[in-house]
Design an enzyme around this catalytic site. Sequence first.
Site, PDB file in Angstrom:
ATOM      1  CD  GLN A 262      -2.616  -1.284  -0.193  1.00 16.82           C
ATOM      2  OE1 GLN A 262      -3.376  -0.422  -0.626  1.00 16.82           O
ATOM      3  NE2 GLN A 262      -2.336  -2.388  -0.872  1.00 16.82           N
ATOM      4  CG  HIS A 265      -1.464   2.547  -3.827  1.00 17.36           C
ATOM      5  ND1 HIS A 265      -1.944   2.392  -5.100  1.00 17.36           N
ATOM      6  CD2 HIS A 265      -1.859   1.448  -3.141  1.00 17.36           C
ATOM      7  CE1 HIS A 265      -2.600   1.246  -5.186  1.00 17.36           C
ATOM      8  NE2 HIS A 265      -2.558   0.658  -4.015  1.00 17.36           N
ATOM      9  CD  GLU A 330      -8.289   1.521   0.796  1.00 11.41           C
ATOM     10  OE1 GLU A 330      -8.710   1.563  -0.368  1.00 11.41           O
ATOM     11  OE2 GLU A 330      -7.172   1.979   1.134  1.00 11.41           O
ATOM     12  CG  HIS A 331      -6.800  -2.560   1.864  1.00 12.43           C
ATOM     13  ND1 HIS A 331      -6.227  -1.377   1.431  1.00 12.43           N
ATOM     14  CD2 HIS A 331      -7.572  -3.000   0.844  1.00 12.43           C
ATOM     15  CE1 HIS A 331      -6.629  -1.135   0.194  1.00 12.43           C
ATOM     16  NE2 HIS A 331      -7.451  -2.088  -0.183  1.00 12.43           N
ATOM     17  CG  ASP A 364      -5.425  -4.068  -4.378  1.00 12.09           C
ATOM     18  OD1 ASP A 364      -6.389  -3.629  -3.726  1.00 12.09           O
ATOM     19  OD2 ASP A 364      -4.239  -3.760  -4.140  1.00 12.09           O
ATOM     20  CG  HIS A 423     -50.469  16.436   4.999  1.00 10.32           C
ATOM     21  ND1 HIS A 423     -50.145  17.655   4.480  1.00 10.32           N
ATOM     22  CD2 HIS A 423     -49.387  15.628   4.789  1.00 10.32           C
ATOM     23  CE1 HIS A 423     -48.916  17.607   3.967  1.00 10.32           C
ATOM     24  NE2 HIS A 423     -48.439  16.375   4.139  1.00 10.32           N
TER      25      HIS A 423
END
Length: 432
Positions: A262, A265, A330-331, A364, A423
């Site tokens: 990661q 990235h 996230e992971h 992924d 109403h």
Amino acid sequence: MSEIRQLSTTDSDFQQQLDQLLAWESVSDGAVNSTVNGIIDDIRKRGDQALLEYTNRFDGWEAATAADLEVPLARLEQAWNTIPEAQQAALRHAVERVRVYHEKQKGESWSYREADGTLLGQKVTPLERVGLYVPGGKAAYPSSVLMNALPAKVAGVRELIMVVPTPGGELNELVLAAAHLCGVDRVFAVGGAQAVAALAYGTGLVPPVDKVVGPGNIYVATAKRAVFGQVGIDMVAGPSEILVVCDGLTDPDWVAMDLFSQAEHDEDAQSILISPDADFVARVKQSIDRLLPTMEREPIIAAALKERGALIVCRDMDEACRVANHIAPEHLELSVEDPLTLVEQIQHAGAIFMGRYTSEPLGDYCAGPNHVLPTSRTARFSSPLGVYDFQKRSSLIMVSDAGADTLGRTASILARGEGLTAHARSAEYRLK
């Protein structure tokens, strides 16, 4: 020697240190917002002409007319036919697995009748047209095509419009091949905030869509936030994250490389290890130091580990799970002997990778579940992208004669309590 924070949950200021590490300011600055808003306004006013000018200016190629911005479907098929057989086989394998997984997410319409004949239910329908943003240039991600296009297609989206920036006019063959295999309906060689604006409002050439999905840079993310409301969006994602929870019995080289996966990235990505075994954490640090010089993206990984990475020693696995829930990554890798038991303690995570052999990159590309995941602690309240993001639900109400009498009396009392007499009278007209 790599630089990475080393923390312990017994530190008196551990929580403060952790929160500082997790802090991520995803709000664009004033200059970016101003630029993006200007582009969106221009696209709304001048349509295709503005889109053509921005593409030529930012991507550095000369399209003569707006029509030149559309990539013919035959070009996608050509890309598929010319990529190596090994890539074809890998794409086919990944597509099949991702499609099978997402088929299980399809929502179905349902209804039931009450004793007096009243029918209540829910009608599930797909979105009509969706825009898919795929990063281009140096970052070419065919996996993004798969993970965004396939759940849309499984959901029954009628038309899928893909936009992809093409710096220098160069198209990425693998991205086009993936689009062909996934059944993308139209492709435009445009990117940036101008592409998001074109999808949201339409330009003449580019039709307006109902939702925009897919990752991009800060200008793309800012544009998605700006057009939300005109169209739906998937999410405004922050940098990629991984948290590895380990009992100390996994090969430390494996864990180091999982953290790298990661960190490579970009410099803002976050990689964290937490373990109750201090000796194991030290061995992982040694693996990081030894393996880092062998990495092609060493400078990026090193910067990410230094700025946002951490090696954390905790008291026990229960505490590791509590810290993991606070991080809401996230992971999340549960690199432990009995992950199926430990996972019961996990409340917040985008995707949970269980066991020593389940490396995050499998998710992924080809495991099956979606890789579009909540970041920046938003896993506390949001979910991975899925078929449900491309379907919408309409409530069904068909009240019987008898039901109109029963429900009408209740509605009348509540409406008059709110001072909404029209109403009340609307309901009262149908009383027996």
